[in-house]
Design a protein around this motif. Structure first.
Motif, mmCIF file in Angstrom:
data_model
loop_
_atom_site.group_PDB
_atom_site.id
_atom_site.type_symbol
_atom_site.label_atom_id
_atom_site.label_comp_id
_atom_site.label_asym_id
_atom_site.label_seq_id
_atom_site.Cartn_x
_atom_site.Cartn_y
_atom_site.Cartn_z
ATOM 1 N N MET A 186 -7.964 10.219 -33.310
ATOM 2 C CA MET A 186 -7.190 10.823 -32.229
ATOM 3 C C MET A 186 -7.063 9.855 -31.058
ATOM 4 S SD MET A 186 -7.913 14.437 -30.270
ATOM 5 C CE MET A 186 -7.918 15.269 -31.863
ATOM 6 N N ALA A 187 -8.163 9.183 -30.712
ATOM 7 C CA ALA A 187 -8.111 8.208 -29.626
ATOM 8 C C ALA A 187 -7.196 7.037 -29.986
ATOM 9 C CB ALA A 187 -9.519 7.703 -29.314
ATOM 10 N N LEU A 188 -7.227 6.602 -31.255
ATOM 11 C CA LEU A 188 -6.367 5.506 -31.693
ATOM 12 C C LEU A 188 -4.898 5.898 -31.619
ATOM 13 C CD1 LEU A 188 -6.050 2.691 -32.928
ATOM 14 C CD2 LEU A 188 -6.337 3.730 -35.194
ATOM 15 N N ASP A 189 -4.573 7.127 -32.012
ATOM 16 C CA ASP A 189 -3.181 7.600 -31.932
ATOM 17 C C ASP A 189 -2.708 7.633 -30.478
ATOM 18 O OD1 ASP A 189 -3.152 7.860 -34.656
ATOM 19 O OD2 ASP A 189 -3.604 10.009 -34.647
ATOM 20 N N GLU A 190 -3.579 8.080 -29.558
ATOM 21 C CA GLU A 190 -3.197 8.119 -28.152
ATOM 22 C C GLU A 190 -2.960 6.715 -27.607
ATOM 23 O OE1 GLU A 190 -6.306 10.194 -26.208
ATOM 24 O OE2 GLU A 190 -5.745 12.177 -26.989
ATOM 25 N N ARG A 191 -3.835 5.778 -27.961
ATOM 26 C CA ARG A 191 -3.659 4.405 -27.484
ATOM 27 C C ARG A 191 -2.408 3.773 -28.081
ATOM 28 N NH1 ARG A 191 -6.734 6.701 -25.108
ATOM 29 N NH2 ARG A 191 -8.807 6.091 -24.318
ATOM 30 N N THR A 192 -2.121 4.088 -29.342
ATOM 31 C CA THR A 192 -0.906 3.559 -29.978
ATOM 32 C C THR A 192 0.344 4.099 -29.289
ATOM 33 O OG1 THR A 192 -2.059 3.404 -32.100
ATOM 34 C CG2 THR A 192 0.347 3.348 -32.148
ATOM 35 N N ALA A 193 0.330 5.404 -28.965
ATOM 36 C CA ALA A 193 1.478 5.996 -28.257
ATOM 37 C C ALA A 193 1.646 5.359 -26.877
ATOM 38 C CB ALA A 193 1.292 7.501 -28.129
ATOM 39 N N ASP A 194 0.530 5.127 -26.190
ATOM 40 C CA ASP A 194 0.609 4.470 -24.873
ATOM 41 C C ASP A 194 1.188 3.065 -24.997
ATOM 42 O OD1 ASP A 194 -0.496 6.719 -23.764
ATOM 43 O OD2 ASP A 194 -2.542 5.929 -23.715
ATOM 44 N N LEU A 195 0.757 2.342 -26.014
ATOM 45 C CA LEU A 195 1.256 0.981 -26.211
ATOM 46 C C LEU A 195 2.746 0.980 -26.523
ATOM 47 C CD1 LEU A 195 0.668 -2.043 -26.459
ATOM 48 C CD2 LEU A 195 0.063 -1.668 -28.853
ATOM 49 N N GLN A 196 3.197 1.909 -27.357
ATOM 50 C CA GLN A 196 4.616 1.985 -27.683
ATOM 51 C C GLN A 196 5.440 2.351 -26.451
ATOM 52 O OE1 GLN A 196 4.709 4.824 -30.870
ATOM 53 N NE2 GLN A 196 4.139 3.322 -32.447
ATOM 54 N N ARG A 197 4.928 3.243 -25.617
ATOM 55 C CA ARG A 197 5.647 3.621 -24.400
ATOM 56 C C ARG A 197 5.741 2.438 -23.444
ATOM 57 N NH1 ARG A 197 2.802 7.475 -23.387
ATOM 58 N NH2 ARG A 197 1.399 6.606 -21.827
ATOM 59 N N LEU A 198 4.648 1.702 -23.290
ATOM 60 C CA LEU A 198 4.674 0.529 -22.417
ATOM 61 C C LEU A 198 5.621 -0.538 -22.949
ATOM 62 C CD1 LEU A 198 0.879 0.185 -21.540
ATOM 63 C CD2 LEU A 198 2.713 0.950 -20.040
ATOM 64 N N GLN A 199 5.657 -0.698 -24.266
ATOM 65 C CA GLN A 199 6.561 -1.690 -24.848
ATOM 66 C C GLN A 199 8.018 -1.294 -24.619
ATOM 67 O OE1 GLN A 199 5.949 -2.327 -29.026
ATOM 68 N NE2 GLN A 199 7.226 -4.150 -29.110
ATOM 69 N N ALA A 200 8.331 -0.007 -24.770
ATOM 70 C CA ALA A 200 9.703 0.450 -24.520
ATOM 71 C C ALA A 200 10.086 0.267 -23.054
ATOM 72 C CB ALA A 200 9.834 1.920 -24.931
ATOM 73 N N GLU A 201 9.168 0.572 -22.147
ATOM 74 C CA GLU A 201 9.446 0.382 -20.722
ATOM 75 C C GLU A 201 9.661 -1.097 -20.400
ATOM 76 O OE1 GLU A 201 6.210 2.117 -18.670
ATOM 77 O OE2 GLU A 201 6.807 4.194 -19.089
ATOM 78 N N PHE A 202 8.885 -1.960 -21.036
ATOM 79 C CA PHE A 202 9.041 -3.394 -20.785
ATOM 80 C C PHE A 202 10.383 -3.896 -21.303
ATOM 81 C CE2 PHE A 202 8.361 -7.862 -22.165
ATOM 82 C CZ PHE A 202 8.156 -8.414 -20.917
ATOM 83 N N GLN A 203 10.817 -3.410 -22.477
ATOM 84 C CA GLN A 203 12.119 -3.812 -23.010
ATOM 85 C C GLN A 203 13.244 -3.330 -22.099
ATOM 86 O OE1 GLN A 203 12.677 -5.842 -25.458
ATOM 87 N NE2 GLN A 203 10.570 -6.019 -26.168
ATOM 88 N N ASN A 204 13.128 -2.111 -21.604
ATOM 89 C CA ASN A 204 14.147 -1.608 -20.675
ATOM 90 C C ASN A 204 14.162 -2.425 -19.393
ATOM 91 O OD1 ASN A 204 14.866 0.448 -22.456
ATOM 92 N ND2 ASN A 204 13.406 1.892 -21.583
ATOM 93 N N TYR A 205 12.984 -2.810 -18.933
ATOM 94 C CA TYR A 205 12.900 -3.631 -17.724
ATOM 95 C C TYR A 205 13.565 -4.984 -17.943
ATOM 96 C CZ TYR A 205 10.786 -6.756 -14.276
ATOM 97 O OH TYR A 205 10.584 -7.702 -13.313
ATOM 98 N N ARG A 206 13.326 -5.597 -19.097
ATOM 99 C CA ARG A 206 13.945 -6.898 -19.388
ATOM 100 C C ARG A 206 15.462 -6.783 -19.444
ATOM 101 N NH1 ARG A 206 11.451 -9.971 -24.400
ATOM 102 N NH2 ARG A 206 13.126 -11.354 -23.713
#
Length: 224
Positions: free
Chosen positions: A61-81
């Motif tokens: 469960m903790a791994l799934d939450e961290r993976t979701a956080d990482l994917q959200r941060l990656q999407a935000e970074f792509q939008n920022y770029r």
């Protein structure tokens, strides 16, 4: 007095009929099912497996939450770029447009000199170099005589009527228009001509008269 016989040890008295083994104490062991007996090994293993399974579920469960956080941060970074790249292009286009806008009067002078045959010698070379440079920067000239008037890209400075036009038409280009890509930085300043009032009505009446004359010469329309 009693004399002890040397070389012999005294032994405790043992009741008759009992052996020496019976005289020695034995370890007491709890009976099966008594309170002193510990838990069975199978029960301990089941409890340990259940505990490990619960811990594994928590880790997943903790791994799934961290993976979701990482994917959200990656999407935000792509939008920022993408946003930064879009803003960079926009800023560059605005800077180029501002520079070319300041050069438009110079280009107008070059055009007038060319029309009067004054674009000669070294001035001609400089003028052509300037026109080539601004063209490489994306500047495009537009506006031609005879094209339909479009208020989005044309600015009418003179107005007249003409019998040979069927719609509002640019009959003279006073100053050419310029654009960069799809962005117009200056509309073409033109003189326009519209059809003369009543020209369409006169033309329609003339056509009807001609058809009537043809019918009269042919003996009138056929009767059914």
């Amino acid at each position: 007095m009693t004399e002890e016989t040397p070389g012999f040890e005294e032994k405790p008295d043992v009741p008759s009929g009992a052996t020496s083994d019976d005289a020695e104490p034995k370890d007491a062991s709890p009976a099966p099912g008594s309170p002193g007996e510990g838990a069975s090994p199978a029960g301990d293993a089941s409890a340990q497996i259940a505990g490990l399974t619960a811990q594994l579920d928590q880790v997943r469960m903790a791994l799934d939450e961290r993976t979701a956080d990482l994917q959200r941060l990656q999407a935000e970074f792509q939008n920022y770029r993408r946003r930064v790249e879009r803003d960079r292009i926009t800023v560059k286009e605005i800077a180029v447009a501002n520079l070319l806008t300041e050069l438009l009067p110079v280009l107008d002078d070059i055009g007038r000199a060319r029309e009067h045959g004054e674009l000669v010698g070294g001035f001609k070379s400089v003028a052509e170099s300037l026109e080539t440079t601004v063209a490489k920067m994306g500047l495009q000239q537009f506006g031609k005589e005879g094209e339909p008037f479009d208020p989005t890209i044309h600015e009418a400075l003179m107005h007249s009527y003409a019998p040979d036009v069927t719609e509002t038409t640019c009959v003279a280009i006073l100053q050419p228009g310029y654009r960069i890509g799809e962005r117009t930085i200056r509309p073409a300043r033109v003189a326009v001509a519209e059809p003369q009032p009543g020209a369409q009505t006169v033309k329609g009446e003339s056509s009807d008269s001609a058809e009537a004359a043809d019918d009269k010469e042919s003996g009138g329309p056929d009767e059914g």
